[in-house]
Scaffold this active site. Structure first.
Site, PDB file in Angstrom:
ATOM      1  N   ASP A  57      30.079 101.829  33.987  1.00  0.00           N
ATOM      2  CA  ASP A  57      29.394 100.544  33.850  1.00  0.00           C
ATOM      3  C   ASP A  57      30.276  99.545  33.107  1.00  0.00           C
ATOM      4  O   ASP A  57      30.335  98.361  33.473  1.00  0.00           O
ATOM      5  CB  ASP A  57      28.042 100.716  33.152  1.00  0.00           C
ATOM      6  CG  ASP A  57      28.123 101.458  31.827  1.00  0.00           C
ATOM      7  OD1 ASP A  57      29.113 102.186  31.582  1.00  0.00           O
ATOM      8  OD2 ASP A  57      27.178 101.331  31.023  1.00  0.00           O
ATOM      9  N   THR A 130       8.926  93.715   6.001  1.00  0.00           N
ATOM     10  CA  THR A 130       9.782  94.816   6.456  1.00  0.00           C
ATOM     11  C   THR A 130      10.061  94.767   7.953  1.00  0.00           C
ATOM     12  O   THR A 130      11.197  94.972   8.391  1.00  0.00           O
ATOM     13  CB  THR A 130       9.140  96.168   6.086  1.00  0.00           C
ATOM     14  OG1 THR A 130       8.959  96.217   4.666  1.00  0.00           O
ATOM     15  CG2 THR A 130      10.039  97.330   6.510  1.00  0.00           C
TER      16      THR A 130
END
Length: 200
Positions: A57, A130
């Site tokens: 790829d 967070t």
């Protein structure tokens, strides 16, 4: 595609899946051509120590990038993992890096720390929770890797330097980069077409 057709395949799916693909196509009477990374192809010369070990790829993206521009080029594919490959103006593939993609970085933090949850986050300038801190951190880590590779290639490039982005997270990274980039979603498929035409 009916019996007697031809199919050119560039796959990094692994041996088991490749066997299933091959079996299905052969049963349908389709002629298969497996594309592999080469030492040299379509104007690109690989400096990888073992050229066949380079992910096909990545090789297809390099071929497509070379076809698109004859200048130096940084080729970024931002998917499950992110690859950043350097192509010199004369077609020399200098090498590249592989880093975890956004999802893998988030998984690593979720699995390796006790208090990082699985809530989806947003990109913020200064995250104050967070979830946003994890998501923003992953995007900035990837953007930082691209920027450093861009600076390294730029330092040894005379003339223009292009940056081509593909992969599912390309749109998240583009605003984070302080140089011109172009999103080319079908870059790998363009390379497959070039390899197929060259192999006929």
């Amino acid at each position: 595609m009916g019996p007697g057709g031809q199919c050119w395949i560039a796959s990094v799916a692994g041996a088991a899946r490749n066997r299933l693909i091959e079996q299905s196509l052969r049963e349908a009477g389709v002629s298969l051509h497996w594309i592999e990374s080469q030492a040299e192809q379509c104007g690109v010369i690989s400096h990888y120590k073992a050229p066949q070990q380079l992910g096909v790829d990545r090789w297809m993206a390099l071929l497509a990038a070379r076809n698109r521009c004859q200048d130096a080029c940084l080729i970024v594919s931002a998917g499950t993992a992110m690859t950043v490959d350097a192509l010199a103006a004369d077609g020399q593939f200098l090498g590249g890096i592989i880093v975890p993609g956004i999802g893998l970085m988030q998984q690593a933090l979720q699995q390796g720390t006790a208090l990082v949850g699985q809530t989806e986050g947003l990109i913020q300038t200064f995250p104050d929770n967070t979830a946003d801190a994890v998501h923003t951190g992953a995007v900035l880590a990837m953007a930082g890797a691209i920027s450093l590779m861009h600076a390294r290639l730029s330092a040894q490039t005379v003339g223009r330097l292009h940056c081509l982005l593909s992969g599912g997270d390309a749109s998240l990274l583009t605003p984070m980069l302080e140089f011109d980039v172009k999103c080319v979603p079908e870059l790998v498929l363009e390379g497959v077409l070039l390899a197929a035409l060259a192999g006929r």
